[in-house]
Design a protein around this motif. Sequence first.
Motif, mmCIF file in Angstrom:
data_model
loop_
_atom_site.group_PDB
_atom_site.id
_atom_site.type_symbol
_atom_site.label_atom_id
_atom_site.label_comp_id
_atom_site.label_asym_id
_atom_site.label_seq_id
_atom_site.Cartn_x
_atom_site.Cartn_y
_atom_site.Cartn_z
ATOM 1 N N GLN A 35 0.842 -1.201 0.000
ATOM 2 C CA GLN A 35 0.000 0.000 0.000
ATOM 3 C C GLN A 35 0.873 1.245 0.000
ATOM 4 O O GLN A 35 0.542 2.236 -0.619
ATOM 5 N N PRO A 54 -12.154 -4.318 10.919
ATOM 6 C CA PRO A 54 -10.993 -4.164 10.035
ATOM 7 C C PRO A 54 -9.975 -3.144 10.519
ATOM 8 O O PRO A 54 -8.811 -3.187 10.127
ATOM 9 N N SER A 55 -10.387 -2.196 11.375
ATOM 10 C CA SER A 55 -9.429 -1.198 11.839
ATOM 11 C C SER A 55 -8.480 -1.756 12.888
ATOM 12 O O SER A 55 -7.468 -1.120 13.202
ATOM 13 N N ARG A 57 -5.931 -3.452 13.065
ATOM 14 C CA ARG A 57 -4.899 -3.994 12.182
ATOM 15 C C ARG A 57 -3.628 -3.170 12.336
ATOM 16 O O ARG A 57 -3.669 -1.942 12.354
ATOM 17 N N GLU B 72 -17.089 -3.851 4.561
ATOM 18 C CA GLU B 72 -16.172 -4.080 5.683
ATOM 19 C C GLU B 72 -16.361 -3.038 6.777
ATOM 20 O O GLU B 72 -15.679 -3.094 7.804
ATOM 21 N N GLY B 75 -16.423 4.167 8.079
ATOM 22 C CA GLY B 75 -15.438 4.796 8.948
ATOM 23 C C GLY B 75 -14.146 4.007 9.078
ATOM 24 O O GLY B 75 -13.327 4.288 9.931
ATOM 25 N N VAL B 76 -14.003 2.995 8.237
ATOM 26 C CA VAL B 76 -12.790 2.172 8.252
ATOM 27 C C VAL B 76 -11.912 2.645 7.091
ATOM 28 O O VAL B 76 -12.413 2.932 6.005
ATOM 29 N N GLY B 77 -10.622 2.744 7.292
ATOM 30 C CA GLY B 77 -9.718 3.171 6.229
ATOM 31 C C GLY B 77 -9.799 2.226 5.041
ATOM 32 O O GLY B 77 -9.974 1.013 5.226
ATOM 33 N N ASP B 79 -7.545 1.055 3.165
ATOM 34 C CA ASP B 79 -6.519 0.003 3.176
ATOM 35 C C ASP B 79 -6.882 -1.102 4.160
ATOM 36 O O ASP B 79 -6.663 -2.285 3.887
ATOM 37 N N ASP B 80 -7.486 -0.717 5.304
ATOM 38 C CA ASP B 80 -7.936 -1.748 6.255
ATOM 39 C C ASP B 80 -9.113 -2.540 5.671
ATOM 40 O O ASP B 80 -9.212 -3.752 5.857
ATOM 41 N N ALA B 82 -9.545 -3.140 2.543
ATOM 42 C CA ALA B 82 -8.972 -4.018 1.514
ATOM 43 C C ALA B 82 -8.325 -5.244 2.140
ATOM 44 O O ALA B 82 -8.461 -6.365 1.640
#
Lengths: 96, 247
Positions: A35, A54-55, A57, B72, B75-77, B79-80, B82
């Motif tokens: 990325q 997902p955050s 991470r 997903e 409010g999630v980036g 890249d996160d 993905a």
Amino acid sequence: MCTYATHKVELDGAAKGASGWFTLTDGAVYVDHPQHAAREHTLNIDFTNPADGPSARAAVELTEEAALALVEAIQKALASAPPGLAARGGEPAERG
Amino acid sequence: MDDAMHAGTTTISGHGGAEVEAYLARPVGGAPRGGVVVIHHLPGYDAASKEIVRTFAAHGHAAICPNLFSREGAGVGPDDQAAAARAKGGVPDEQLVGDVAAAAAHLNSLDHANGKVGVIGFCSGGRQSFLAACSLDLDAAVDCYGAFVVEAPPADAPLKVAPLLSRAPDLSCPLLGLFGAEDRFPAPDEVAALDAELTRLGKEHEFHSYPGAGHAFFAVDRPSYRPEAAVDGWKKILAFYGRHLSA
């Protein structure tokens, strides 16, 4: 290329991501486009806790040389500590 | 040149009624225009994908890029999102088709739409562009180095996708394919096999493979960028849509 072998691993510990510390449960290790790193391909590691979203991470993107050096440093650090010191149950983990 | 545009984030009702974030850009002027659905690459709904959307608007099209990883979480980036989508094996084909259909319908609902819609995708989106063109009634499709159209992915690859060659008889529109001669996914023989099958089926298509270019040669923010291939590729894309998306 855009896809490559992804190796998933169960993890036990904690990591710090964009929204602070979280309990670590999963990892994914793969070679693919990064990325952020200015390389065509890197060895990428996602430290995650899917249950927290997902955050949760922490991501790293390493050159092959850096990834191999990291593996060696991890093994050296473990070898220099008393067996079992960092093990989950205080007993030495099996080392391959 | 009248290149003023409106651009920003909107929401569409995607496959299964899911709320899907999307980036929309369209000219300010009132000339009738065709629309372009942009399918982002596997690294996600990023700044470079939004720039591609604005490029189409600057050339007179309405364009929209749905965030295929919206599910997903808000409010999630990107890249996160993905990384999470990747860990699940990518976006299911059925969901992709539903999201592209919703994006195309959104374009057709806008003022000054001429009813024609094209699709373009990069990397994993190249395969998805072909999939959409074989599943929906579209007017033009562009496949930028999409792999796994002819060959199945390696067994240990994270994407749970199947080859699409058997779908080629359903291709609903002309196809422009842009590839790097040095790419391994898709490799030149995979591109040649798709070319041959489309010729056999009498499907209108135009393929170009650029020497000295590998995968992702359009990606201006990555070392894979190859200016000569990308500049010529953009000319071909805009000419292709100029022919097929005008009223």
